[in-house]
Design an enzyme around this catalytic site. Structure first.
Site, PDB file in Angstrom:
ATOM      1  N   ALA A 211       1.013  -1.131  -0.137  1.00  0.00           N
ATOM      2  CA  ALA A 211      -0.113   0.079   0.134  1.00  0.00           C
ATOM      3  C   ALA A 211       0.831   1.084  -0.045  1.00  0.00           C
ATOM      4  O   ALA A 211       1.898   1.400   0.906  1.00  0.00           O
ATOM      5  CB  ALA A 211      -0.892  -0.354   0.922  1.00  0.00           C
ATOM      6  N   PRO A 212       0.304   2.797  -0.405  1.00  0.00           N
ATOM      7  CA  PRO A 212      -1.349   2.581  -1.618  1.00  0.00           C
ATOM      8  C   PRO A 212      -0.987   2.088  -3.095  1.00  0.00           C
ATOM      9  O   PRO A 212      -1.489   1.557  -3.974  1.00  0.00           O
ATOM     10  CB  PRO A 212      -1.250   4.080  -1.508  1.00  0.00           C
ATOM     11  CG  PRO A 212       0.119   4.383  -1.678  1.00  0.00           C
ATOM     12  CD  PRO A 212       1.477   3.244  -0.604  1.00  0.00           C
ATOM     13  N   GLY A 213       0.450   0.861  -3.012  1.00  0.00           N
ATOM     14  CA  GLY A 213       0.022   0.522  -4.206  1.00  0.00           C
ATOM     15  C   GLY A 213       1.487   1.224  -5.688  1.00  0.00           C
ATOM     16  O   GLY A 213       1.168   0.834  -6.850  1.00  0.00           O
ATOM     17  N   GLY A 214       2.356   1.456  -4.938  1.00  0.00           N
ATOM     18  CA  GLY A 214       3.011   2.549  -6.630  1.00  0.00           C
ATOM     19  C   GLY A 214       3.380   0.892  -7.346  1.00  0.00           C
ATOM     20  O   GLY A 214       4.073   1.299  -8.427  1.00  0.00           O
ATOM     21  N   ASP A 230      -0.309  -6.212   2.528  1.00  0.00           N
ATOM     22  CA  ASP A 230      -0.686  -5.002   2.811  1.00  0.00           C
ATOM     23  C   ASP A 230      -1.736  -5.048   3.639  1.00  0.00           C
ATOM     24  O   ASP A 230      -2.774  -5.342   3.428  1.00  0.00           O
ATOM     25  CB  ASP A 230      -0.663  -3.490   2.204  1.00  0.00           C
ATOM     26  CG  ASP A 230       0.272  -2.728   3.113  1.00  0.00           C
ATOM     27  OD1 ASP A 230      -0.414  -2.511   4.228  1.00  0.00           O
ATOM     28  OD2 ASP A 230       1.241  -2.360   2.461  1.00  0.00           O
ATOM     29  N   ASP A 266       9.084  -3.124   0.060  1.00  0.00           N
ATOM     30  CA  ASP A 266       9.287  -2.078   0.477  1.00  0.00           C
ATOM     31  C   ASP A 266       8.470  -1.308   1.916  1.00  0.00           C
ATOM     32  O   ASP A 266       7.944  -0.508   1.463  1.00  0.00           O
ATOM     33  CB  ASP A 266       8.939  -0.658  -1.246  1.00  0.00           C
ATOM     34  CG  ASP A 266       9.540   0.628  -0.856  1.00  0.00           C
ATOM     35  OD1 ASP A 266      10.565   0.637   0.434  1.00  0.00           O
ATOM     36  OD2 ASP A 266       8.902   1.681  -1.528  1.00  0.00           O
ATOM     37  N   LYS A 295      15.039   0.585   4.288  1.00  0.00           N
ATOM     38  CA  LYS A 295      15.537   1.721   5.070  1.00  0.00           C
ATOM     39  C   LYS A 295      16.791   2.155   6.162  1.00  0.00           C
ATOM     40  O   LYS A 295      17.034   0.747   6.676  1.00  0.00           O
ATOM     41  CB  LYS A 295      13.899   2.382   6.155  1.00  0.00           C
ATOM     42  CG  LYS A 295      12.584   1.645   5.394  1.00  0.00           C
ATOM     43  CD  LYS A 295      12.528   3.098   3.940  1.00  0.00           C
ATOM     44  CE  LYS A 295      11.577   2.311   3.096  1.00  0.00           C
ATOM     45  NZ  LYS A 295      11.454   2.363   2.008  1.00  0.00           N
TER      46      LYS A 295
END
Length: 341
Positions: A211-214, A230, A266, A295
């Site tokens: 989410a949101p789905g990139g 997600d 991600d 990250k």
């Protein structure tokens, strides 16, 4: 940081990185006994190029010549051509002028553009390769002109097949596609751009933390089928797409019904826990290929990356591991790997 940009020494390697990450690249090169030296924001040099590319190095070229004329005077094109005359001519050249990716470096963009045009005009057209997608197959030579602040100019070269990136200075700028929800889509596009192959029609992909789905959006656009994992909602256009299966549960609890061709991740989560999750997928052979974004903490980035690599390789069995801070990455790195069946 030097008060003014220093010129690299011919015969050494010139490195570019993201501004603010010079100390991390310096540390990596120091650990590799490469005798690094800081030249200025986003620029370093080293005595040699390590066998394992450093995570924070975007591009590296062996220095041919450097200039630092008084008052920042323009270097004559003839002097540059003379310096390049010793390079091989039996292979095409991919000529790139670039600036350091820094606040001061970006002010030199116009100078770099004009210099590349002038040098390009003085080289026979048949010697130059325009399409960098053909550079590695053609055995081309990447010839770089680093236009730095304080009038410093550095020329370098590296085989396209050995180059960390074919983009000018390693800055592979991807365009936002359609209504991509964030820069996440550009991160994925840049990661896939550097792979020998990428997901295509009919491939099954799992997108953890979707989410949101990139990322899911870009994978579907390539013709892949995506299992988007997600608890949060996806963009409405994705929930209606027959190629998308939305599993609304935690990525840490999800187990696939069958192995996937690709695993994508991600997640804004603690890096070691993400690495352990990805290692589980490798260990259980739930996916053949891996593309993930890790990250980074505020401190101790390099020790953390060493631990992440150890988890992925030793615990997960992932092979061909690469860890790179790409142009569209910020406080993060992109990991790619594969798992042989």
């Amino acid at each position: 940081m030097p008060a003014q940009t220093l010129a690299a020494q011919p015969g050494r390697w010139l490195w570019t990185c993201r501004e603010g990450f010079e100390s991390h690249l310096f540390e990596e090169l120091l650990w590799a006994d490469a005798n690094p030296r800081l030249l200025g924001p986003a620029l370093l040099e080293s005595e040699r190029r390590p066998d394992v590319p450093p995570a924070f190095g975007r591009a590296a070229e062996k220095v041919i010549a450097t200039w630092a004329p008084p008052g920042g005077a323009q270097v004559p094109v003839e002097d540059i051509l003379d310096a390049l005359s010793g390079l091989p001519t039996h292979v095409p050249w991919l000529l790139r002028a670039f600036t350091p990716d820094s606040e001061r470096g970006n002010t030199q963009a116009g100078r770099a553009e004009a210099l590349e045009a002038a040098v390009r005009a003085a080289i026979p057209p048949h010697r130059l390769l325009e399409d960098d997608h053909r550079a590695r197959d053609a055995g081309a030579l990447l010839v770089g002109l680093c236009v730095a602040p304080d009038g410093v100019l550095m020329a370098g070269a590296v085989s396209a097949r050995e180059a960390l990136s074919l983009a000018p200075g390693g800055r592979r700028r991807m365009k936002r596609a359609g209504e991509s929800p964030s820069r996440a889509a550009m991160k994925l596009e840049e990661a896939l751009d550097g792979l020998a192959h990428e997901p295509g029609r009919g491939d099954v992909c799992v997108d953890l933390g979707a989410a949101p789905g990139g990322w899911t959006q870009r994978l579907v656009a390539r013709g892949a089928r995506v299992v988007a994992v997600d608890p949060a909602r996806l963009m409405p256009e994705l929930t209606k797409n027959p190629k998308v299966q939305h599993v609304q549960q935690s990525a840490f609890a999800y187990a696939p019904e069958e192995p996937a061709d690709w695993l994508f991740c991600d997640m804004a989560w603690r890096p070691q826990e993400v690495a352990q999750l990805l290692a589980k997928w490798g260990r259980r052979r739930w996916a053949r290929n891996l593309v993930a974004n890790i990250k980074l903490p505020m401190k101790d980035k390099n020790p953390l990356l060493l631990r992440v690599k150890q988890i992925l390789v030793d615990d997960g069995g992932w092979e061909g591991l690469t860890v790179r801070q790409l142009y569209h990455d910020r406080d993060e790195v992109t990991v790619t790997a594969h798992r042989m069946r």
